[in-house]
Design an enzyme around this catalytic site. Sequence first.
Site, PDB file in Angstrom:
ATOM      1  NE  ARG B  54      -1.962  -2.269   3.099  1.00 15.92           N
ATOM      2  CZ  ARG B  54      -2.377  -2.876   4.215  1.00 15.92           C
ATOM      3  NH1 ARG B  54      -3.587  -2.653   4.669  1.00 15.92           N
ATOM      4  NH2 ARG B  54      -1.577  -3.705   4.859  1.00 15.92           N
ATOM      5  CG  ASP B  56       2.894   6.233   2.582  1.00 16.26           C
ATOM      6  OD1 ASP B  56       1.849   5.665   2.930  1.00 16.26           O
ATOM      7  OD2 ASP B  56       3.914   6.316   3.300  1.00 16.26           O
ATOM      8  NE  ARG B 208       8.192   8.886   2.894  1.00 17.94           N
ATOM      9  CZ  ARG B 208       7.039   9.500   3.152  1.00 17.94           C
ATOM     10  NH1 ARG B 208       5.884   8.865   2.902  1.00 17.94           N
ATOM     11  NH2 ARG B 208       7.011  10.716   3.630  1.00 17.94           N
TER      12      ARG B 208
END
Lengths: 263, 263
Positions: B54, B56, B208
């Site tokens: 999923r 971002d 990230r």
Amino acid sequence: VTCYRLTLAYDGTSFEGWQSQARVRPVRTVQGVLEAALGRLVEGERVAVVAAGRTDAGVHALGQVVSFELPRDLTPDLLARALNGLLPADVRVVGGARAPLGWSARRSAVSKLYRYVMDTGAVQMPTRRLFAAHVPGPLTEEPMQAAAALYLGRHDFASVASAGGSVKTSVRVVSRSELRIAPTASEEGGPAVVYEVEADGFLRKMVRSLVGGLIAAGRGVVAVEGLREALDARDRRGWPAPAPARGLTLVRVDYPPAEEPPE
Amino acid sequence: VTCYRLTLAYDGTSFEGWQSQARVRPVRTVQGVLEAALGRLVEGERVAVVAAGRTDAGVHALGQVVSFELPRDLTPDLLARALNGLLPADVRVVGGARAPLGWSARRSAVSKLYRYVMDTGAVQMPTRRLFAAHVPGPLTEEPMQAAAALYLGRHDFASVASAGGSVKTSVRVVSRSELRIAPTASEEGGPAVVYEVEADGFLRKMVRSLVGGLIAAGRGVVAVEGLREALDARDRRGWPAPAPARGLTLVRVDYPPAEEPPE
């Protein structure tokens, strides 16, 4: 008055090219946003900027070179920083130097290097759709390489020039014309063909027309001998259609060594 | 009913991620545009799509894998072509196959590969600003390499997971964690650092955050030993800030060999 020379990079996607053609309504051009930013540095005075290559709408640059004169003397580094604070994110000043008064980025240029990227996968990759033209295969490499070799050297390129240019001669010397087949791994974004061409000058839409010839050769639409005849005929009606602008990037402009700024 | 598995590529720039969080107004998501296109193929029936990862808002994909069931049986090739005719240009179906009924792209995935690109030049290159985060140097390579090596293997990654995930455990196995310094030539777009990380699964914002750790190490903001302690502490308040979404691409999702469709 100080003369400056700046190196620019831009994403041409949202520009109507380097300069506007005569039009009724104002359009967004690289020259326009740069001159507007410079105008803000000199209290609204008009600053006229000259570019080495007048790129078309949708064409990108990594190393466009421009020249202009300012009534103020700023260090090139300060000027670059100030402009980058005023310019939109799709244009950046990536280098700068002072130049002799009257120096012209266009007149002094001795060669330019352009790169053209073709996405040759069956489906156009979204992640590179703004920087590569979609040219689905099959493309045969050998006739493309032969066409690239055909372009090398001194030719009258009238067949690959769009109307509307203001040049005196359409003879140019192509010093580099290289085709490279890039990785096909989907991890790298799928198959691509990269073409690089360097010459002492380019006519209007010349690179895109040369690429149009490569594609026609790769697809077997025209034989390399047919391209040679079409080039010799110096008549653009016999040449394949130009490739789309989005695949094209002005990579570098070269000047005589004596005119290069010290590192 | 037929179950399908598709591979998607997308430019995440104009999407609010794979799926919408609960929000007041509808937002543009990859799941949303894909389900809308599928709905048009089955006369408005609701088709629920599951994605392996999923992603971002702003995160891109070269090889996202999704699964769903359709009341119609189409060849995977025809389904892909029909969808590409209905989808916007920033999402493309790049591969497709039938799958066993009930197959889930998320549940069956055994590993995922992400790539993160940092533009480390002084000035952010406009031509890659949507696919690379601007991380101006100086960055020291050696501590970045040491931090990348630290991530390898089985760890409880609670320190690098955002709140809001619904997973039972934050233990993951990182099988690859590689940092590469890319060409610095301005002709190639200037200097870049590319980081690739593969694991059996990723927590929310994990990549990230791992990249945030690399950058902090490269800038000397934190020592590698400090990162090790912050990882062991399993408390995200001690970890450097996550890097921007635009540099991140989901490159590939792997499945057990027995579940791979025949070529």
